[in-house]
Design a protein around this motif. Sequence first.
Motif, PDB file in Angstrom:
ATOM      1  N   ARG A 257       0.851  -1.192   0.000  1.00 45.50           N
ATOM      2  CA  ARG A 257       0.000   0.000   0.000  1.00 45.50           C
ATOM      3  C   ARG A 257       0.885   1.240   0.000  1.00 45.50           C
ATOM      4  NH1 ARG A 257      -4.605   1.655   4.496  1.00 45.50           N
ATOM      5  NH2 ARG A 257      -3.955   3.798   4.645  1.00 45.50           N
ATOM      6  N   VAL A 258       0.489   2.231  -0.768  1.00 43.14           N
ATOM      7  CA  VAL A 258       1.116   3.551  -0.740  1.00 43.14           C
ATOM      8  C   VAL A 258      -0.006   4.531  -0.412  1.00 43.14           C
ATOM      9  CG1 VAL A 258       2.411   5.302  -2.013  1.00 43.14           C
ATOM     10  CG2 VAL A 258       2.823   2.875  -2.487  1.00 43.14           C
ATOM     11  N   SER A 259       0.199   5.349   0.615  1.00 42.79           N
ATOM     12  CA  SER A 259      -0.858   6.255   1.046  1.00 42.79           C
ATOM     13  C   SER A 259      -0.329   7.643   1.350  1.00 42.79           C
ATOM     14  CB  SER A 259      -1.563   5.687   2.287  1.00 42.79           C
ATOM     15  OG  SER A 259      -0.639   5.510   3.339  1.00 42.79           O
ATOM     16  N   VAL A 260      -1.257   8.582   1.382  1.00 38.92           N
ATOM     17  CA  VAL A 260      -0.987   9.951   1.796  1.00 38.92           C
ATOM     18  C   VAL A 260      -1.843  10.197   3.033  1.00 38.92           C
ATOM     19  CG1 VAL A 260      -1.197  12.382   1.170  1.00 38.92           C
ATOM     20  CG2 VAL A 260      -0.556  10.727  -0.554  1.00 38.92           C
ATOM     21  N   CYS A 261      -1.228  10.763   4.074  1.00 39.19           N
ATOM     22  CA  CYS A 261      -1.955  11.046   5.312  1.00 39.19           C
ATOM     23  C   CYS A 261      -1.852  12.539   5.618  1.00 39.19           C
ATOM     24  CB  CYS A 261      -1.382  10.236   6.469  1.00 39.19           C
ATOM     25  SG  CYS A 261      -2.260  10.521   8.020  1.00 39.19           S
ATOM     26  N   HIS A 262      -3.004  13.146   5.895  1.00 29.17           N
ATOM     27  CA  HIS A 262      -3.077  14.574   6.169  1.00 29.17           C
ATOM     28  C   HIS A 262      -3.277  14.870   7.658  1.00 29.17           C
ATOM     29  CE1 HIS A 262      -3.496  15.206   1.822  1.00 29.17           C
ATOM     30  NE2 HIS A 262      -4.285  14.144   1.864  1.00 29.17           N
ATOM     31  N   CYS A 263      -3.131  13.873   8.526  1.00 31.85           N
ATOM     32  CA  CYS A 263      -3.354  14.102   9.956  1.00 31.85           C
ATOM     33  C   CYS A 263      -2.318  15.089  10.494  1.00 31.85           C
ATOM     34  CB  CYS A 263      -3.331  12.790  10.740  1.00 31.85           C
ATOM     35  SG  CYS A 263      -1.696  12.118  11.083  1.00 31.85           S
ATOM     36  N   LEU A 264      -2.667  15.732  11.579  1.00 30.82           N
ATOM     37  CA  LEU A 264      -1.781  16.742  12.156  1.00 30.82           C
ATOM     38  C   LEU A 264      -0.470  16.140  12.646  1.00 30.82           C
ATOM     39  CD1 LEU A 264      -4.431  18.897  14.048  1.00 30.82           C
ATOM     40  CD2 LEU A 264      -3.508  19.214  11.730  1.00 30.82           C
ATOM     41  N   ALA A 265      -0.504  14.897  13.131  1.00 30.10           N
ATOM     42  CA  ALA A 265       0.725  14.243  13.589  1.00 30.10           C
ATOM     43  C   ALA A 265       1.688  14.024  12.427  1.00 30.10           C
ATOM     44  CB  ALA A 265       0.403  12.926  14.287  1.00 30.10           C
TER      45      ALA A 265
END
Length: 131
Positions: A23-31
């Motif tokens: 899996r390749v993902s993008v995460c926009h969470c503040l952490a």
Amino acid sequence: MSSRQAQCSCGQLKVTCQGDPVRVSVCHCLACQKRTGSPFGQQARWSAENVTFEGTSTAFVRTGDSGGTITYRFCPSCGSTVYYEIDKMPGLVAVPVGAFADPSFPGPIISVYEARKHAWVAVPETIEHMD
């Protein structure tokens, strides 16, 4: 089988990943924003059996929004995060895509925490989107 190597800025800590990521993902969470110093983090995950490690790492454990823990492994010399493990995803190793320093690296298939995405960031419409 193809392999990719990621490393820290000074080259002391390295991981070699065999085969394609699961899996390749993008995460926009503040952490992730704080960890990367960027408006998002991009990571690829491999089965742990397909990852080898070289060098010394220091660990930082963070508790996520869901209550699970994430153990980040970074270089004690330059501070670059090179890989991490999520307790709720046993058997997988995540590697920040930037640690590969490879502009041809495959793009993400999912974008998460989009409720925290910077308004100017555009992600492909063709991938899965999660708030």
